[in-house]
Design an enzyme around this catalytic site. Structure first.
Site, PDB file in Angstrom:
ATOM      1  N   GLU A 129       0.830  -1.219   0.000  1.00 39.77           N
ATOM      2  CA  GLU A 129       0.000   0.000   0.000  1.00 39.77           C
ATOM      3  C   GLU A 129       0.863   1.267   0.000  1.00 39.77           C
ATOM      4  OE1 GLU A 129      -3.720   0.604   0.220  1.00 39.77           O
ATOM      5  OE2 GLU A 129      -2.621   2.297  -0.574  1.00 39.77           O
ATOM      6  N   VAL A 132       2.588   3.666  -3.255  1.00 36.99           N
ATOM      7  CA  VAL A 132       1.987   4.740  -4.061  1.00 36.99           C
ATOM      8  C   VAL A 132       1.379   5.784  -3.131  1.00 36.99           C
ATOM      9  CG1 VAL A 132       0.230   5.336  -5.781  1.00 36.99           C
ATOM     10  CG2 VAL A 132       1.453   3.173  -5.966  1.00 36.99           C
ATOM     11  N   ILE A 136      -1.594   7.999   1.587  1.00 37.18           N
ATOM     12  CA  ILE A 136      -2.970   7.920   1.057  1.00 37.18           C
ATOM     13  C   ILE A 136      -3.299   6.448   0.766  1.00 37.18           C
ATOM     14  CG2 ILE A 136      -4.563   8.709  -0.737  1.00 37.18           C
ATOM     15  CD1 ILE A 136      -2.659  11.008  -1.348  1.00 37.18           C
ATOM     16  N   ASP A 201      10.012   8.570 -10.711  1.00 30.53           N
ATOM     17  CA  ASP A 201       9.320   8.101  -9.507  1.00 30.53           C
ATOM     18  C   ASP A 201       7.796   8.109  -9.730  1.00 30.53           C
ATOM     19  OD1 ASP A 201       9.370   7.720  -6.365  1.00 30.53           O
ATOM     20  OD2 ASP A 201       7.917   9.314  -6.782  1.00 30.53           O
ATOM     21  N   LYS A 205       4.923   4.921  -9.934  1.00 29.36           N
ATOM     22  CA  LYS A 205       3.635   4.875  -9.236  1.00 29.36           C
ATOM     23  C   LYS A 205       2.481   4.700 -10.234  1.00 29.36           C
ATOM     24  CE  LYS A 205       5.603   7.544  -5.508  1.00 29.36           C
ATOM     25  NZ  LYS A 205       5.989   8.899  -5.106  1.00 29.36           N
ATOM     26  N   GLY A 302       6.931  10.755   3.867  1.00 25.36           N
ATOM     27  CA  GLY A 302       7.171  11.070   5.280  1.00 25.36           C
ATOM     28  C   GLY A 302       7.109   9.818   6.123  1.00 25.36           C
TER      29      GLY A 302
HETATM   30  P1  NAP Z   1      16.062   5.586   3.922  1.00 27.14           P
HETATM   31  O1  NAP Z   1      15.677   6.659   4.863  1.00 27.14           O
HETATM   32  O2  NAP Z   1      17.199   5.790   2.986  1.00 27.14           O
HETATM   33  O3  NAP Z   1      16.387   4.265   4.809  1.00 27.14           O
HETATM   34  C1  NAP Z   1      16.876   3.090   4.256  1.00 27.14           C
HETATM   35  C2  NAP Z   1      17.183   2.130   5.380  1.00 27.14           C
HETATM   36  O4  NAP Z   1      17.550   0.872   4.821  1.00 27.14           O
HETATM   37  C3  NAP Z   1      18.354   2.566   6.278  1.00 27.14           C
HETATM   38  O5  NAP Z   1      18.089   2.236   7.617  1.00 27.14           O
HETATM   39  C4  NAP Z   1      19.522   1.717   5.756  1.00 27.14           C
HETATM   40  O6  NAP Z   1      20.485   1.404   6.742  1.00 27.14           O
HETATM   41  C5  NAP Z   1      18.803   0.451   5.352  1.00 27.14           C
HETATM   42  N1  NAP Z   1      19.505  -0.283   4.293  1.00 27.14           N
HETATM   43  C6  NAP Z   1      19.772   0.130   3.029  1.00 27.14           C
HETATM   44  N2  NAP Z   1      20.423  -0.846   2.352  1.00 27.14           N
HETATM   45  C7  NAP Z   1      20.569  -1.878   3.215  1.00 27.14           C
HETATM   46  C8  NAP Z   1      21.179  -3.147   3.115  1.00 27.14           C
HETATM   47  N3  NAP Z   1      21.757  -3.563   1.982  1.00 27.14           N
HETATM   48  N4  NAP Z   1      21.165  -3.951   4.209  1.00 27.14           N
HETATM   49  C9  NAP Z   1      20.579  -3.558   5.376  1.00 27.14           C
HETATM   50  N5  NAP Z   1      19.972  -2.345   5.529  1.00 27.14           N
HETATM   51  C10 NAP Z   1      19.982  -1.513   4.448  1.00 27.14           C
HETATM   52  O7  NAP Z   1      14.823   5.119   3.029  1.00 27.14           O
HETATM   53  P2  NAP Z   1      13.272   5.507   3.234  1.00 27.14           P
HETATM   54  O8  NAP Z   1      13.048   6.908   2.791  1.00 27.14           O
HETATM   55  O9  NAP Z   1      12.823   5.087   4.571  1.00 27.14           O
HETATM   56  O10 NAP Z   1      12.580   4.588   2.109  1.00 27.14           O
HETATM   57  C11 NAP Z   1      12.457   3.199   2.271  1.00 27.14           C
HETATM   58  C12 NAP Z   1      11.558   2.640   1.170  1.00 27.14           C
HETATM   59  O11 NAP Z   1      10.261   3.200   1.285  1.00 27.14           O
HETATM   60  C13 NAP Z   1      12.022   2.931  -0.255  1.00 27.14           C
HETATM   61  O12 NAP Z   1      11.707   1.854  -1.079  1.00 27.14           O
HETATM   62  C14 NAP Z   1      11.200   4.142  -0.649  1.00 27.14           C
HETATM   63  O13 NAP Z   1      10.992   4.249  -2.043  1.00 27.14           O
HETATM   64  C15 NAP Z   1       9.901   3.823   0.055  1.00 27.14           C
HETATM   65  N6  NAP Z   1       9.073   5.003   0.359  1.00 27.14           N
HETATM   66  C16 NAP Z   1       9.617   6.030   1.068  1.00 27.14           C
HETATM   67  C17 NAP Z   1       8.832   7.113   1.388  1.00 27.14           C
HETATM   68  C18 NAP Z   1       9.387   8.255   2.214  1.00 27.14           C
HETATM   69  O14 NAP Z   1       8.631   9.146   2.573  1.00 27.14           O
HETATM   70  N7  NAP Z   1      10.679   8.265   2.533  1.00 27.14           N
HETATM   71  C19 NAP Z   1       7.486   7.152   0.947  1.00 27.14           C
HETATM   72  C20 NAP Z   1       6.957   6.074   0.233  1.00 27.14           C
HETATM   73  C21 NAP Z   1       7.769   5.003  -0.051  1.00 27.14           C
HETATM   74  P3  NAP Z   1      21.335   2.542   7.490  1.00 27.14           P
HETATM   75  O15 NAP Z   1      20.377   3.167   8.477  1.00 27.14           O
HETATM   76  O16 NAP Z   1      22.409   1.797   8.177  1.00 27.14           O
HETATM   77  O17 NAP Z   1      21.798   3.483   6.430  1.00 27.14           O
END
Ligand code: NAP
Length: 428
Positions: A129, A132, A136, A201, A205, A302
């Site tokens: 969910e 995208v 929402i 991106d 979506k 977020g």
């Molecule tokens: P982020 O802040 O960059 O966090 C990534 C996390 O994954 C970090 O804790 C990192 O470890 C860990 N990580 C990365 N590679 C790894 C590996 N090989 N082995 C173990 N741990 C690993 O990313 P995020 O923004 O939370 O996004 C996560 C996912 O949600 C992505 O697919 C993104 O597209 C999706 N998403 C994000 C948002 C948003 O608002 N940010 C919204 C919708 C969807 P470290 O802490 O040690 O660096």
């Protein structure tokens, strides 16, 4: 089913951190609503030395695969992002019959087909969910609430970074570079914003949204994606003076039995609901044959909003486990992708032109328009002039994709007239 659900979480960044917070702050609410305790058993991160705020007893590892291999873990949540390790973790977890939740739109858009097939073969559930429009709840809404309707179109603002930049360009009359810099300072844009500003991106979506709305499994090269990285302040202010706001709109529409999908800067009438979606917010408009237009608005990203969507997947899976209905695909609606005929894809366009400021040029342009059997509803010559160059903005009547392609070709041949931009215009 056990009354405790053991969770293995890969990734403790923005979304993973939000999830840990919600699991702890909302533990009672979760138990009351789902009848189950959500127990965070292990967390995988990349950097083992960074200080982490984790509840006592949670195992921290740098090897995400140990989550898939742990027989006590019921649900693996992938929130690392990226393709290769994330794919390996999800594949391994599904192969072991675990339930999987991810927010990874890039992975789903690029590799979803094989992952959905594997989940099906293994009788495991893969839910996403949060992939995208962040907070929402649009995918489950399409599955549940539009199941009996015939969806005609899904369109929206599905990238918060670009919407923040466009809002600043529109309201503060900043250039693209100024607005991007501000977005980076405020954390609304990443240090490398390429995937956001090029529209990739949003395209990911739209692939997922089209899959839910129309059952089509598109590839990113199946449709045109244009970002905001080439948009200039002149066109933003020109659109405004014509009564429009420029937004990066992703759209997927059924046209005469075919499906047309694109992501592009689009002129939205200032009184259209999508024109009012500002800053980092997202909105998805779903048009059903029976229900008409519906609009879903909220934070597109977020930590907490996105984590809430991740948790909604887990709660929904718990209900499936209790009812013995686990293992069903998130989306079961499948259809072959038949692209819409370019002759049938018709929109009005905003054309941004430059031409030598001498007599005869406008006539040349209107002759080309007449030649391709196109006409326009508005034409303005901007008061600014650079060294004998006139800037002209045009809103056309509806043009088919074929006519637009022909117009571009003829303008290229008429080398004194330069077409700087051609953006779709939405109608109310
Ligand atoms: P982020 O802040 O960059 O966090 C990534 C996390 O994954 C970090 O804790 C990192 O470890 C860990 N990580 C990365 N590679 C790894 C590996 N090989 N082995 C173990 N741990 C690993 O990313 P995020 O923004 O939370 O996004 C996560 C996912 O949600 C992505 O697919 C993104 O597209 C999706 N998403 C994000 C948002 C948003 O608002 N940010 C919204 C919708 C969807 P470290 O802490 O040690 O660096």
């Amino acid at each position: 089913m056990n009354t405790t659900l053991n969770i293995g979480l890969a990734g403790l960044g923005t979304v993973g951190g939000g999830l840990v917070r919600l699991l702890s702050e909302n533990a009672e609410e979760i138990r009351a609503r789902s009848g189950c305790d959500f127990n965070l058993k292990a967390v995988a991160v990349r950097n083992p030395n960074r200080k982490r705020d984790l509840p006592e007893g949670v195992r921290l590892t740098t090897d995400p695969m140990t989550l898939a291999d742990d027989p006590d873990i019921d649900v693996v949540i992938e929130l690392m992002g990226g393709i290769d390790t994330a794919k390996e973790l999800i594949t391994r977890s599904l192969a072991k019959g675990k339930q999987v939740v991810t927010a990874n739109k890039a992975l789903l858009a690029e590799e979803g087909e094989s992952l959905f097939r594997l989940a099906d073969e293994k009788g495991a559930t893969l839910l996403y969910e949060a992939s995208v429009a962040g907070g929402i709840p649009i995918l489950r809404t399409i599955v549940n609430s539009f199941a009996a309707d015939n969806i005609l179109e899904v369109k929206g603002i599905v990238n918060g970074t670009t919407n923040y930049i466009l809002t600043q360009m529109n309201q503060k009359h900043w250039t693209y570079e100024e607005a991007l810099k501000k977005a980076q300072e405020l954390g609304f844009a990443e240090a490398d914003p390429t995937n956001d500003v090029t529209g990739k991106d949003a395209a990911y979506k739209m692939i997922i949204l089209s899959y839910f709305a129309f059952g089509t499994q598109l590839k990113i090269d199946d449709f045109k994606t244009e970002g905001i990285d080439t948009l200039n302040a002149y066109d933003v202010s020109q659109a405004e003076s014509l009564g429009y706001v420029i937004k990066l709109v992703g759209s997927a529409k059924v046209i005469n039995g075919g499906v047309f999908v694109d992501v592009a800067p689009t002129l939205v009438p200032e009184d259209h609901p999508l024109a009012t979606i500002n800053n980092e917010f997202n909105a998805v408009m779903v048009t059903g044959k029976a229900v008409g237009d519906t609009l879903f608005y909220g934070p597109g990203a977020g930590g907490l909003p996105t984590a809430n969507s991740v948790l909604s997947d887990i709660t929904s899976e718990v209900k499936n486990l209790i009812m013995g209905t686990s293992g069903h695909a998130f989306n079961t609606y499948q259809n072959e992708y038949v692209p819409a005929d370019p002759d049938n894809v018709r929109y009005p366009y905003y054309l941004s032109l430059t031409m030598p400021d001498v007599s005869g040029q406008m006539l040349k342009f209107t002759r080309i328009m007449a030649d391709i059997k196109a006409s326009f509803s508005q034409i303005v010559q901007a008061p600014i002039k650079d060294e004998g160059i006139a800037h002209v903005a045009v809103i056309t009547h509806e043009l088919s994709q074929s006519q637009l392609a022909e117009l571009k070709k003829q303008l290229q041949q008429a080398d004194s007239i330069k077409l700087n931009a051609a953006y779709k215009v939405l109608e109310n």
